[in-house]
Scaffold this motif. Structure first.
Motif, PDB file in Angstrom:
ATOM      1  N   UNK A 241      56.549  18.424  35.136  1.00  0.00           N
ATOM      2  CA  UNK A 241      55.115  18.214  35.306  1.00  0.00           C
ATOM      3  C   UNK A 241      54.755  18.436  36.768  1.00  0.00           C
ATOM      4  N   UNK A 242      53.723  19.262  36.985  1.00  0.00           N
ATOM      5  CA  UNK A 242      53.271  19.537  38.353  1.00  0.00           C
ATOM      6  C   UNK A 242      52.496  18.329  38.875  1.00  0.00           C
ATOM      7  N   UNK A 243      52.833  17.894  40.097  1.00  0.00           N
ATOM      8  CA  UNK A 243      52.038  16.824  40.697  1.00  0.00           C
ATOM      9  C   UNK A 243      52.171  16.878  42.212  1.00  0.00           C
ATOM     10  N   UNK A 244      51.403  16.088  42.894  1.00  0.00           N
ATOM     11  CA  UNK A 244      51.269  16.140  44.346  1.00  0.00           C
ATOM     12  C   UNK A 244      52.569  15.741  45.043  1.00  0.00           C
ATOM     13  N   UNK A 245      52.975  16.569  45.994  1.00  0.00           N
ATOM     14  CA  UNK A 245      54.252  16.346  46.678  1.00  0.00           C
ATOM     15  C   UNK A 245      54.186  15.145  47.614  1.00  0.00           C
ATOM     16  N   UNK A 246      52.978  14.742  48.020  1.00  0.00           N
ATOM     17  CA  UNK A 246      52.867  13.636  48.966  1.00  0.00           C
ATOM     18  C   UNK A 246      52.657  12.301  48.286  1.00  0.00           C
ATOM     19  N   UNK A 247      51.981  12.298  47.152  1.00  0.00           N
ATOM     20  CA  UNK A 247      51.558  11.016  46.584  1.00  0.00           C
ATOM     21  C   UNK A 247      52.316  10.617  45.320  1.00  0.00           C
ATOM     22  N   UNK A 248      53.253  11.472  44.836  1.00  0.00           N
ATOM     23  CA  UNK A 248      53.995  11.101  43.630  1.00  0.00           C
ATOM     24  C   UNK A 248      55.315  10.450  44.039  1.00  0.00           C
ATOM     25  N   UNK A 249      55.495   9.148  43.789  1.00  0.00           N
ATOM     26  CA  UNK A 249      56.747   8.470  44.174  1.00  0.00           C
ATOM     27  C   UNK A 249      57.952   9.094  43.474  1.00  0.00           C
ATOM     28  N   UNK A 250      59.096   9.054  44.097  1.00  0.00           N
ATOM     29  CA  UNK A 250      60.291   9.718  43.559  1.00  0.00           C
ATOM     30  C   UNK A 250      60.622   9.280  42.133  1.00  0.00           C
ATOM     31  N   UNK A 251      60.603   7.994  41.799  1.00  0.00           N
ATOM     32  CA  UNK A 251      61.002   7.607  40.431  1.00  0.00           C
ATOM     33  C   UNK A 251      60.056   8.151  39.348  1.00  0.00           C
ATOM     34  N   UNK A 252      58.853   8.553  39.714  1.00  0.00           N
ATOM     35  CA  UNK A 252      57.874   8.990  38.719  1.00  0.00           C
ATOM     36  C   UNK A 252      57.829  10.506  38.563  1.00  0.00           C
ATOM     37  N   UNK A 253      58.648  11.226  39.315  1.00  0.00           N
ATOM     38  CA  UNK A 253      58.577  12.696  39.293  1.00  0.00           C
ATOM     39  C   UNK A 253      59.249  13.268  38.048  1.00  0.00           C
ATOM     40  N   UNK A 254      58.678  14.387  37.588  1.00  0.00           N
ATOM     41  CA  UNK A 254      59.304  15.175  36.497  1.00  0.00           C
ATOM     42  C   UNK A 254      59.513  16.576  37.077  1.00  0.00           C
ATOM     43  N   UNK A 255      60.550  16.698  37.899  1.00  0.00           N
ATOM     44  CA  UNK A 255      60.762  17.887  38.746  1.00  0.00           C
ATOM     45  C   UNK A 255      61.623  18.936  38.027  1.00  0.00           C
ATOM     46  N   UNK A 256      60.991  20.053  37.636  1.00  0.00           N
ATOM     47  CA  UNK A 256      61.724  21.098  36.907  1.00  0.00           C
ATOM     48  C   UNK A 256      62.769  21.766  37.806  1.00  0.00           C
ATOM     49  N   UNK A 257      62.480  21.937  39.090  1.00  0.00           N
ATOM     50  CA  UNK A 257      63.423  22.651  39.971  1.00  0.00           C
ATOM     51  C   UNK A 257      64.641  21.795  40.301  1.00  0.00           C
ATOM     52  N   UNK A 258      64.432  20.508  40.514  1.00  0.00           N
ATOM     53  CA  UNK A 258      65.575  19.619  40.771  1.00  0.00           C
ATOM     54  C   UNK A 258      66.481  19.584  39.539  1.00  0.00           C
TER      55      UNK A 258
ATOM     56  N   UNK B 108      54.215  24.856  48.299  1.00  0.00           N
ATOM     57  CA  UNK B 108      55.066  23.950  49.073  1.00  0.00           C
ATOM     58  C   UNK B 108      54.708  22.490  48.880  1.00  0.00           C
ATOM     59  N   UNK B 109      53.490  22.191  48.453  1.00  0.00           N
ATOM     60  CA  UNK B 109      53.174  20.773  48.268  1.00  0.00           C
ATOM     61  C   UNK B 109      52.893  20.388  46.814  1.00  0.00           C
ATOM     62  N   UNK B 110      53.519  21.167  45.897  1.00  0.00           N
ATOM     63  CA  UNK B 110      53.443  20.807  44.473  1.00  0.00           C
ATOM     64  C   UNK B 110      54.865  20.654  43.932  1.00  0.00           C
ATOM     65  N   UNK B 111      55.123  19.604  43.214  1.00  0.00           N
ATOM     66  CA  UNK B 111      56.429  19.426  42.553  1.00  0.00           C
ATOM     67  C   UNK B 111      56.497  20.442  41.415  1.00  0.00           C
ATOM     68  N   UNK B 112      57.540  21.291  41.398  1.00  0.00           N
ATOM     69  CA  UNK B 112      57.600  22.358  40.387  1.00  0.00           C
ATOM     70  C   UNK B 112      57.560  21.796  38.968  1.00  0.00           C
ATOM     71  N   UNK B 113      56.653  22.353  38.162  1.00  0.00           N
ATOM     72  CA  UNK B 113      56.480  21.862  36.794  1.00  0.00           C
ATOM     73  C   UNK B 113      57.175  22.729  35.765  1.00  0.00           C
ATOM     74  N   UNK B 114      57.414  23.996  36.134  1.00  0.00           N
ATOM     75  CA  UNK B 114      58.073  24.850  35.150  1.00  0.00           C
ATOM     76  C   UNK B 114      58.961  25.883  35.846  1.00  0.00           C
ATOM     77  N   UNK B 115      60.173  26.047  35.315  1.00  0.00           N
ATOM     78  CA  UNK B 115      61.137  26.990  35.868  1.00  0.00           C
ATOM     79  C   UNK B 115      61.732  27.805  34.725  1.00  0.00           C
ATOM     80  N   UNK B 116      61.720  29.145  34.858  1.00  0.00           N
ATOM     81  CA  UNK B 116      62.377  30.017  33.883  1.00  0.00           C
ATOM     82  C   UNK B 116      63.585  30.649  34.556  1.00  0.00           C
ATOM     83  N   UNK B 117      64.681  30.793  33.823  1.00  0.00           N
ATOM     84  CA  UNK B 117      65.890  31.345  34.445  1.00  0.00           C
ATOM     85  C   UNK B 117      66.761  32.060  33.416  1.00  0.00           C
ATOM     86  N   UNK B 118      67.714  32.864  33.910  1.00  0.00           N
ATOM     87  CA  UNK B 118      68.732  33.473  33.053  1.00  0.00           C
ATOM     88  C   UNK B 118      70.084  32.893  33.435  1.00  0.00           C
ATOM     89  N   UNK B 119      70.993  32.963  32.494  1.00  0.00           N
ATOM     90  CA  UNK B 119      72.343  32.459  32.738  1.00  0.00           C
ATOM     91  C   UNK B 119      73.305  33.277  31.891  1.00  0.00           C
TER      92      UNK B 119
END
Ligand SMILES: [Zn+2]
Length: 419
Positions: free
Chosen positions: A227-244, A278-289
């Motif tokens: 889920x995309x959300x603000x990089x400054x105001x979203x606390x770490x435990x509440x993030x849904x970070x696709x890139x991480x 740079x100031x949005x938590x990535x909400x969606x990532x597509x990749x190959x493997x």
């Protein structure tokens, strides 16, 4: 004569001259070759090859997809011919050796047998397979794939290049839509000589690669949705970070391939973040493997390990979804133990250093291996380089490969005994 003449050698200078002569068909200024399949340059080399095979006493048949078969009769016509050869087409910026060495070395084997007055028991059949490279028409290795029945002839004839020219039109334009039905040429076995297209033989100072396996492969497309959300105001435990989450997947792929190695590789080759900022938590990532291994059990363990790891990561990272789709899968190719042994025996008897090898690249021999006993012979290429105009191999190594081809084929076909 009841024994294979063990000291028989191919004519190294004649083989080298043939390589240099055919390199003129589609020669590039940088010393490479541009000879796309079914082009005018391909017609020129095919005409040269047909004339050379006929001059060597062969009957040349062409099938409906332009695959060429030059038959040298044996003493026993009831035996299926022993096949040898490769391909004469190249990449757009290709070299003088990829495919060509295996085809011209096969011709040189016939010339050598003629010079020595040797009749084999089984016939010999030199093949030139249409469109191994796959750069003008897809799929690659289409001639041999249709030969073994992986595609219908109509399907392949309808395939178009980037200009909209079909395979059927291109075959007609150069006069190589032959009358033989695709798949009708029998083979008792097939042996393909090729440059390694990798660095191992050169690095180890070995002359001959005895190819035992071709890699199995599995390709995935993946998508991670957070889920995309603000990089400054979203606390770490509440993030849904696709890139991480993705980073955990990448490290999993690397860990699995290392743990199941050395005959395992895993690669994440492409990744795209949707709407990166740079100031949005990535909400969606597509990749190959992809994973590759020459061993069926290892490939399966990679697939199972990957599925389990993905499930574990998805279960731990609440609110993030991981979707994985398998887009291609091919089992490893295992060449025939008897043909492999014949290659190893020939190399050892001739005094060439050799080692067992896995082919990382695809070859016509892989297709043929589903229908007949097959093996391959590798020789070193400079810096492991291929699909490049700078592709290079030494005359001595080319001759060594052709000598191993000669003695492998003699062992498989048998030398005719006088009546
Ligand atoms: Zn090739």
């Amino acid at each position: 004569m009841s024994e294979t003449p063990s000291n028989l050698q191919i004519h190294a200078d004649r083989l080298w001259a043939a390589i240099l002569e055919t390199a003129q068909f589609g020669a590039t200024p940088k010393g490479g070759v541009r000879r796309l399949t079914l082009s005018v340059e391909d017609k020129a080399v095919r005409d040269w090859f047909r004339a050379a095979c006929e001059a060597a006493g062969c009957t040349v048949a062409v099938d409906a997809l332009g695959n060429m078969f030059a038959l040298r009769p044996g003493r026993d016509p009831s035996k299926a011919p022993i096949g040898l050869g490769s391909h004469l087409d190249t990449q757009p910026t290709g070299g003088k050796f990829d495919g060509i060495l295996g085809t011209l070395a096969a011709l040189e084997v016939l010339r050598t047998l003629n010079d020595a007055g040797i009749e084999t028991d089984a016939p010999l059949c030199v093949a030139n397979w249409t469109n191994e490279e796959g750069s003008r028409f897809a799929p690659a290795m289409m001639g041999s794939a249709a030969y073994v029945g992986d595609f219908t002839v109509d399907d392949i004839r309808a395939r178009k290049d980037a200009e909209g020219v079909s395979v059927a039109q291109a075959l007609d334009a150069i006069g190589y839509a032959g009358s033989a039905p695709v798949g009708s040429q029998p083979f008792g076995a097939f042996v393909e000589l090729h440059i390694e297209q990798g660095p191992i033989l050169e690095a180890e100072g070995k002359t001959i690669g005895v190819v035992e396996h071709g890699q199995g492969i599995v390709w995935y497309d993946g998508r991670i949705t957070g889920f995309e959300s603000h990089a400054g105001s979203t606390p770490m435990p509440l993030r849904r970070d696709a890139l991480a989450t993705f980073s955990e997947i990448v490290l999993t792929v690397e860990r699995l391939a290392r743990e199941l190695g050395p005959d395992a590789v895993g690669t994440v080759g492409e990744v795209a973040i949707a709407n990166p900022s740079r100031n949005v938590i990535p909400g969606e990532v597509a990749f190959t493997c992809e994973f590759r291994s020459p061993h069926g059990e290892t490939l399966k363990a990679l697939e199972e390990g990957f599925a389990a790891a993905v499930q574990e990561v998805a279960g731990r990272r609440k609110g993030v979804e991981i979707a994985i789709e398998t887009v291609w899968r091919k089992d490893p190719t295992h060449f025939d133990p008897k043909i492999i042994a014949a290659v190893r025996e020939a190399a050892t008897t001739l005094g060439y250093s050799n080692r067992p090898m896995v082919s990382g690249a695809g070859h016509d021999a892989f297709n043929l291996a589903t229908k007949m006993p097959v093996a391959m012979i590798f020789v070193p290429c400079k810096d492991g380089l291929s699909h490049n105009e700078l592709e290079d191999a030494t005359p001595a190594d080319c001759a060594a490969g052709a000598n191993v081809l000669l003695h492998t084929v003699l062992a498989l076909a048998g030398v005719a005994k006088p009546a």
